[in-house]
Enzyme design. Structure first.
Site, PDB file in Angstrom:
ATOM      1  N   ILE A  23     -37.293 129.957   2.414  1.00  0.00           N
ATOM      2  CA  ILE A  23     -38.490 130.868   2.720  1.00  0.00           C
ATOM      3  C   ILE A  23     -38.305 131.823   1.529  1.00  0.00           C
ATOM      4  O   ILE A  23     -37.347 132.584   1.457  1.00  0.00           O
ATOM      5  CB  ILE A  23     -38.435 131.442   4.186  1.00  0.00           C
ATOM      6  CG1 ILE A  23     -38.429 130.034   5.027  1.00  0.00           C
ATOM      7  CG2 ILE A  23     -39.580 132.528   4.330  1.00  0.00           C
ATOM      8  CD1 ILE A  23     -38.307 130.655   6.545  1.00  0.00           C
TER       9      ILE A  23
ATOM     10  N   GLU B  45     -32.321 130.261   6.174  1.00  0.00           N
ATOM     11  CA  GLU B  45     -33.749 130.223   5.810  1.00  0.00           C
ATOM     12  C   GLU B  45     -33.915 128.995   5.035  1.00  0.00           C
ATOM     13  O   GLU B  45     -35.009 128.794   4.413  1.00  0.00           O
ATOM     14  CB  GLU B  45     -34.450 131.387   5.364  1.00  0.00           C
ATOM     15  CG  GLU B  45     -34.070 131.843   3.922  1.00  0.00           C
ATOM     16  CD  GLU B  45     -32.711 132.596   3.545  1.00  0.00           C
ATOM     17  OE1 GLU B  45     -32.629 133.261   2.743  1.00  0.00           O
ATOM     18  OE2 GLU B  45     -31.950 132.882   4.782  1.00  0.00           O
TER      19      GLU B  45
END
Length: 292
Positions: free
Chosen positions: A150, A192
């Site tokens: 991300i 992430e």
């Protein structure tokens, strides 16, 4: 003979005496049972089998027994060296393992599933990828790997807090899962960072899917109680090749392609190529660490 800790279905089976397997259970189960009995007798070896009765295929239970939706048994089928009325004999002992079965499923889930997202954790995904790499020299069936993380996720955590960060992670996974079919393996590799294993897809097919996922996410802001957050990802794609002896090289190529996507401005997908290798080599020339 019924036994086990969960013995609620134990009852006198005398009404079954003299009947055939096909008289008291669905045909496919009776066929399976008969094959195990024949193997035990013909091979003179004890057989072990785990099986279940669903609600719609349950053997006829007495009126006082509450019919469960599903009941699991472990069957031990042992050849006996006797002849009864000209027939060879086997003894089938059925142990009710329903409680044990669901406990095993729960433990398996806890050991393989990422608690936050509900997808595979790092260990489970790595084991799945390893299986595909080991099978590739024999199957020759191509498969591809997507890795993504991300963009600017630290900014979310630092500005809005880790609780909102968790919601962003869950949002990305939800969006992607809605676009993925049951054949793919989807795992959380780190905080992430995620990976998607695509069976039967070459690098071009994987790239097209990655782009569809990226574009879908770009148009789908994360809605939390207090915020609407624009979320994007950078994605790297590679394909298995004949020189892959383990998962490390495959993961490294996908990771380098993902790094290239970030360096080119984020919110994009890059296929692994020579340029990915060059970009990563330049990265390794930083003066604050050196490669051994």
């Amino acid at each position: 003979m019924y036994g086990g800790d969960d013995n609620k279905t134990g009852f006198d089976c005398k009404p079954f005496i003299g009947k055939y397997l096909h008289d008291v259970m669905p045909r496919h189960l009776a066929d399976d049972f008969l094959s195990h009995i024949k193997n035990a007798i013909n091979l003179r070896e004890t057989q072990s089998v785990k099986y279940k009765f669903d609600e719609d295929e349950m053997i006829e239970l007495p009126n006082h027994v509450v019919v469960p939706k599903e009941i699991w048994f472990e069957g031990i089928i042992k050849h006996l060296p006797i002849v009864e009325n000209g027939e060879r004999v086997a003894l089938w002992i059925a142990k009710n393992i329903t409680q044990q079965h669901y406990l095993e499923l729960e433990l398996k889930t806890l050991s393989e599933i990422d608690e936050l997202t509900g997808i595979l954790n790092r260990r489970a995904f790595s084991n799945t990828l390893k299986t595909y790499v080991q099978a590739y020299p024999y199957s020759g069936e191509p498969f591809s790997l997507i890795m993504y993380d991300i963009d600017l996720f630290k900014r979310v955590n630092d500005t809005l807090g880790h609780t909102v960060g968790d919601e962003v992670i869950q949002h990305v996974v939800k969006v992607f899962r809605s676009e993925l079919d049951g054949q793919v393996s989807f795992g959380r590799i780190g905080g992430e960072e995620f990976a998607i294993l695509l069976p039967h897809k070459n690098i071009q097919g994987a790239y097209e899917l990655a782009e569809r996922l990226r574009q879908r996410l770009e148009k789908s802001p994360c809605e939390t109680e207090l915020y609407e957050i624009d979320v994007t990802v950078s994605m790297g794609v590679t394909q298995v090749n004949k020189d892959d002896q383990d998962t490390l090289a495959l993961i490294s190529r996908a990771d380098k392609a993902m790094y290239q996507a970030k360096k080119e401005g984020r919110n994009r997908t890059c296929k692994y190529s020579n340029s990915s290798e060059r970009e990563y080599t330049q990265f390794n020339q930083c003066n604050w660490f050196k490669k051994k």
